[in-house]
Design a protein around this motif. Structure first.
Motif, short mmCIF file in Angstrom:
data_model
loop_
_atom_site.label_atom_id
_atom_site.label_comp_id
_atom_site.label_asym_id
_atom_site.label_seq_id
_atom_site.Cartn_x
_atom_site.Cartn_y
_atom_site.Cartn_z
N LEU A 1 0.83 -1.20 0.00
CA LEU A 1 0.00 0.00 0.00
C LEU A 1 0.87 1.26 0.00
O LEU A 1 0.56 2.24 -0.69
N ARG A 2 1.96 1.23 0.77
CA ARG A 2 2.85 2.40 0.80
C ARG A 2 3.62 2.57 -0.51
O ARG A 2 3.67 3.67 -1.07
N THR A 3 4.21 1.47 -0.99
CA THR A 3 5.16 1.59 -2.10
C THR A 3 4.51 1.57 -3.47
O THR A 3 5.03 2.17 -4.42
N GLN A 4 3.37 0.88 -3.61
CA GLN A 4 2.74 0.76 -4.92
C GLN A 4 1.53 1.67 -5.10
O GLN A 4 1.16 1.99 -6.23
N HIS A 5 0.91 2.06 -4.00
CA HIS A 5 -0.34 2.82 -4.11
C HIS A 5 -0.30 4.18 -3.41
O HIS A 5 -1.31 4.87 -3.40
N GLY A 6 0.83 4.54 -2.82
CA GLY A 6 0.98 5.87 -2.24
C GLY A 6 0.20 6.10 -0.98
O GLY A 6 -0.08 7.26 -0.63
N VAL A 7 -0.18 5.03 -0.27
CA VAL A 7 -0.87 5.18 1.01
C VAL A 7 0.20 5.28 2.09
O VAL A 7 0.79 4.27 2.50
N ALA A 8 0.47 6.48 2.54
CA ALA A 8 1.63 6.72 3.41
C ALA A 8 1.47 6.05 4.77
O ALA A 8 2.45 5.60 5.37
N ARG A 9 0.24 5.99 5.28
CA ARG A 9 0.01 5.43 6.62
C ARG A 9 -1.12 4.41 6.54
O ARG A 9 -2.27 4.72 6.88
N PRO A 10 -0.83 3.19 6.13
CA PRO A 10 -1.88 2.17 5.99
C PRO A 10 -2.25 1.56 7.34
O PRO A 10 -2.08 0.36 7.58
N HIS A 11 -2.78 2.40 8.22
CA HIS A 11 -3.18 1.96 9.55
C HIS A 11 -4.50 1.18 9.46
O HIS A 11 -5.10 1.02 8.38
N GLN B 1 -6.69 8.79 -0.82
CA GLN B 1 -5.65 8.60 0.19
C GLN B 1 -4.42 9.46 -0.12
O GLN B 1 -3.86 10.10 0.78
N ARG B 2 -4.00 9.48 -1.38
CA ARG B 2 -2.84 10.29 -1.76
C ARG B 2 -3.12 11.78 -1.59
O ARG B 2 -2.26 12.54 -1.14
N VAL C 1 -7.57 2.61 7.61
CA VAL C 1 -7.44 2.56 6.15
C VAL C 1 -7.73 1.16 5.64
O VAL C 1 -8.42 0.98 4.62
N LEU C 2 -7.25 0.15 6.35
CA LEU C 2 -7.53 -1.23 5.95
C LEU C 2 -9.03 -1.52 5.98
O LEU C 2 -9.56 -2.20 5.09
N MET C 3 -9.72 -1.02 6.99
CA MET C 3 -11.17 -1.22 7.09
C MET C 3 -11.88 -0.57 5.91
O MET C 3 -12.82 -1.15 5.33
N GLU C 4 -11.45 0.63 5.53
CA GLU C 4 -12.06 1.29 4.37
C GLU C 4 -11.78 0.53 3.09
O GLU C 4 -12.66 0.34 2.24
N LEU C 5 -10.54 0.09 2.95
CA LEU C 5 -10.14 -0.60 1.72
C LEU C 5 -10.93 -1.89 1.52
O LEU C 5 -11.36 -2.19 0.41
N GLN C 6 -11.14 -2.67 2.58
CA GLN C 6 -11.82 -3.95 2.40
C GLN C 6 -13.29 -3.77 2.04
O GLN C 6 -13.92 -4.71 1.53
#
Length: 214
Positions: free
Chosen positions: A169-179, A201-202, A182-187
């Motif tokens: 998430l950080r390196t490929q999608h620019g999500v600096a803080r995948p806390h 997110q960016r 954020v995981l709950m939103e993503l799923q």
């Protein structure tokens, strides 16, 4: 935003607490900033019979749990270990049900939010041959930490998968803080919604950096 996440896995006598099934083993791995910082594991005696096919799958026998601490005591210790840390599991709906049921039997509430590495991997890795834990571990060449279908080994492998997800998430999608939030939103996102999710997110990161520079 706290970065600690508790990754949990249960071994059980069956598929659902609503059918009278109980937990036979629990393991919890705390991750923080991409590494494991603490572990909890225990067999647990819930006073139920373990069917032979479950023993064949997990290696956990009726004799093993007969000598284990009572389930209520284990769950009280597990609840103290987790505290208010948010939780993750692979196929979280299964572990969440047993977490809530076993805590209720111990007289405790289960307010913890659960993110699911199955749902997250489906969003991020549609190319994976399967989203089973062992398949994903092999697909990403993550370490196998012990016997599959034992709680601590599965929790540690799920933790390794979680760390990989956060890294991507950080390196490929620019999500600096995948806390955890954020995981709950993503799923909850569909595949079609992912580009907008990552863009939002960016943008949030850029806005925060601009504000801090003023």
């Amino acid at each position: 935003m706290p970065s600690a996440i508790a990754v949990i896995d249960f071994e059980t006598s069956g598929i659902s607490p609503s059918l009278g099934d109980r937990a036979t083993e629990v393991a919890i791995v705390i991750t923080e900033q991409g590494r494991v910082v603490d572990r909890f594991q225990s067999l647990m005696n819930a006073g139920v019979h373990i069917p032979s096919f479950i023993t064949q799958l997990t290696g956990i026998t009726n004799e093993m749990v007969a000598c284990a601490p009572r389930a209520e005591a284990v769950m009280r210790d597990a609840a103290r270990f987790v505290g208010a840390v948010p939780m993750v599991a692979h196929n979280a709906s299964f572990d969440r049900r047993f977490w809530a049921s076993e805590l209720a039997l111990a007289g405790l509430e289960a307010p913890h939010a659960f993110a699911c590495t199955v749902l997250l991997s489906r969003r991020l890795y549609p190319q994976a041959p399967s989203h089973k834990l062992g398949v994903l571990v092999d697909f990403f060449r993550l370490p196998r930490t012990g016997q599959a279908h034992r709680a601590l080994a599965d929790a540690e492998m799920a933790a390794e998968l979680l760390v990989r997800i956060q890294h991507d998430l950080r390196t490929q999608h620019g999500v600096a803080r995948p806390h955890h939030g954020v995981l709950m939103e993503l799923q909850r996102c569909s595949r079609q919604q992912l580009p907008r999710f990552f863009s939002t997110q960016r943008a949030a990161v850029s806005e925060a950096l601009s504000s801090s520079a003023l």
